[in-house]
Scaffold this motif. Structure first.
Motif, PDB file in Angstrom:
ATOM      1  N   VAL A 157       3.786   1.378  -9.210  1.00 21.19           N
ATOM      2  CA  VAL A 157       4.772   1.120  -8.152  1.00 21.19           C
ATOM      3  C   VAL A 157       4.159   0.271  -7.046  1.00 21.19           C
ATOM      4  N   THR A 158       2.918   0.532  -6.698  1.00 19.20           N
ATOM      5  CA  THR A 158       2.247  -0.257  -5.662  1.00 19.20           C
ATOM      6  C   THR A 158       2.141  -1.723  -6.089  1.00 19.20           C
ATOM      7  N   ILE A 159       1.782  -1.971  -7.333  1.00 17.52           N
ATOM      8  CA  ILE A 159       1.678  -3.347  -7.833  1.00 17.52           C
ATOM      9  C   ILE A 159       3.053  -4.010  -7.870  1.00 17.52           C
ATOM     10  N   ILE A 160       4.066  -3.294  -8.336  1.00 13.25           N
ATOM     11  CA  ILE A 160       5.433  -3.841  -8.353  1.00 13.25           C
ATOM     12  C   ILE A 160       5.854  -4.226  -6.936  1.00 13.25           C
ATOM     13  N   GLN A 212       0.842  -1.200   0.000  1.00 15.45           N
ATOM     14  CA  GLN A 212       0.000   0.000   0.000  1.00 15.45           C
ATOM     15  C   GLN A 212       0.869   1.239   0.000  1.00 15.45           C
ATOM     16  N   ILE A 213       0.559   2.128  -0.910  1.00 13.17           N
ATOM     17  CA  ILE A 213       1.083   3.496  -0.892  1.00 13.17           C
ATOM     18  C   ILE A 213      -0.173   4.352  -0.900  1.00 13.17           C
ATOM     19  N   LYS A 214      -0.576   4.787   0.286  1.00 15.86           N
ATOM     20  CA  LYS A 214      -1.891   5.416   0.456  1.00 15.86           C
ATOM     21  C   LYS A 214      -2.145   6.484  -0.585  1.00 15.86           C
ATOM     22  N   PRO A 215      -3.318   6.476  -1.164  1.00 17.92           N
ATOM     23  CA  PRO A 215      -4.489   5.666  -0.900  1.00 17.92           C
ATOM     24  C   PRO A 215      -4.566   4.402  -1.766  1.00 17.92           C
ATOM     25  N   VAL A 216      -3.514   4.088  -2.529  1.00 20.99           N
ATOM     26  CA  VAL A 216      -3.533   2.942  -3.440  1.00 20.99           C
ATOM     27  C   VAL A 216      -3.018   1.697  -2.728  1.00 20.99           C
ATOM     28  N   SER A 217      -3.678   0.559  -2.958  1.00 18.43           N
ATOM     29  CA  SER A 217      -3.195  -0.711  -2.422  1.00 18.43           C
ATOM     30  C   SER A 217      -3.400  -1.799  -3.468  1.00 18.43           C
ATOM     31  N   ALA A 218      -2.593  -2.854  -3.348  1.00 20.33           N
ATOM     32  CA  ALA A 218      -2.700  -3.966  -4.296  1.00 20.33           C
ATOM     33  C   ALA A 218      -2.402  -5.274  -3.588  1.00 20.33           C
ATOM     34  N   LYS A 219      -3.159  -6.279  -3.953  1.00 17.94           N
ATOM     35  CA  LYS A 219      -2.938  -7.640  -3.471  1.00 17.94           C
ATOM     36  C   LYS A 219      -2.804  -8.505  -4.717  1.00 17.94           C
ATOM     37  N   VAL A 220      -1.712  -9.292  -4.790  1.00 15.11           N
ATOM     38  CA  VAL A 220      -1.437 -10.079  -5.982  1.00 15.11           C
ATOM     39  C   VAL A 220      -1.121 -11.529  -5.629  1.00 15.11           C
ATOM     40  N   ASN A 221      -1.326 -12.403  -6.590  1.00  6.86           N
ATOM     41  CA  ASN A 221      -0.848 -13.774  -6.529  1.00  6.86           C
ATOM     42  C   ASN A 221       0.119 -13.935  -7.700  1.00  6.86           C
ATOM     43  N   GLN A 278      10.737 -10.521 -16.856  1.00  7.09           N
ATOM     44  CA  GLN A 278      11.107 -11.410 -15.754  1.00  7.09           C
ATOM     45  C   GLN A 278      11.940 -10.654 -14.720  1.00  7.09           C
ATOM     46  N   SER A 279      11.483  -9.444 -14.445  1.00  6.20           N
ATOM     47  CA  SER A 279      12.196  -8.562 -13.529  1.00  6.20           C
ATOM     48  C   SER A 279      11.233  -7.518 -12.988  1.00  6.20           C
ATOM     49  N   LEU A 280      11.578  -6.994 -11.814  1.00 10.45           N
ATOM     50  CA  LEU A 280      10.801  -5.893 -11.244  1.00 10.45           C
ATOM     51  C   LEU A 280      11.320  -4.540 -11.720  1.00 10.45           C
ATOM     52  N   ALA A 281      12.423  -4.544 -12.438  1.00  9.72           N
ATOM     53  CA  ALA A 281      13.027  -3.310 -12.951  1.00  9.72           C
ATOM     54  C   ALA A 281      12.351  -2.924 -14.267  1.00  9.72           C
ATOM     55  N   VAL A 282      11.129  -2.451 -14.156  1.00  3.63           N
ATOM     56  CA  VAL A 282      10.356  -2.040 -15.328  1.00  3.63           C
ATOM     57  C   VAL A 282       9.881  -0.607 -15.122  1.00  3.63           C
ATOM     58  N   ASP A 283       9.621   0.071 -16.221  1.00  4.12           N
ATOM     59  CA  ASP A 283       9.115   1.439 -16.144  1.00  4.12           C
ATOM     60  C   ASP A 283       7.637   1.430 -15.781  1.00  4.12           C
ATOM     61  N   ALA A 284       7.239   2.390 -14.974  1.00  6.92           N
ATOM     62  CA  ALA A 284       5.839   2.521 -14.581  1.00  6.92           C
ATOM     63  C   ALA A 284       4.990   2.867 -15.792  1.00  6.92           C
ATOM     64  N   VAL A 285       3.733   2.531 -15.719  1.00  7.77           N
ATOM     65  CA  VAL A 285       2.778   2.877 -16.768  1.00  7.77           C
ATOM     66  C   VAL A 285       2.498   4.370 -16.656  1.00  7.77           C
TER      67      VAL A 285
END
Length: 127
Positions: free
Chosen positions: A113-116, A54-63, A98-105
């Motif tokens: 960033v919250t999803i990453i 969570q980066i208020k007010p945005v939050s994400a839950k992923v599988n 296959q990396s978290l080093a991606v540019d934000a949309v």
């Protein structure tokens, strides 16, 4: 009476502008504090990993699903956002690279960033 309405409308416009710029400043400041840590995906056991951020007010839950040392799918279970629904496209970038080093949309930086970070949280856990 017409002059009074114009003054009220001008005050309202000024307040809206101040709120918008204030929110943008706070968001930018919050995002500057975030660091994306890389996770060695090739060392992850096959399975499903759940993450939340969570980066208020945005939050994400992923599988995050991993097979043969690669991310195969990322399912967004929850994404509480205002206008950043486009940020969900970030999962395709993560899977492709296959990396978290991606540019934000663009236009959905906070959601991206919250999803990453939620994916990072998932991959930082043992299965």
């Amino acid at each position: 009476m017409g002059k009074r309405v114009i003054i009220i409308l001008l005050i309202l416009v000024v307040v809206i502008i101040c709120v918008k710029f204030g929110a943008a400043f706070l968001t930018k400041r919050a995002l500057q504090k975030e660091t994306i840590n890389q996770v060695n995906i090739s060392k992850k056991n096959d399975g499903e990993y759940e993450g939340y951020y969570q980066i208020k007010p945005v939050s994400a839950k992923v599988n995050v699903h991993v097979a043969d040392g690669k991310i195969t799918t990322i399912d967004i279970k929850e994404h509480m956002t205002g206008l950043g629904k486009n940020g969900e496209k970030i999962v395709n970038k993560i899977i492709d690279k296959q990396s978290l080093a991606v540019d934000a949309v663009s236009g959905a930086t906070q959601s991206s960033v919250t999803i990453i970070k939620a994916v990072e949280d998932a991959l930082s856990k043992d299965n």
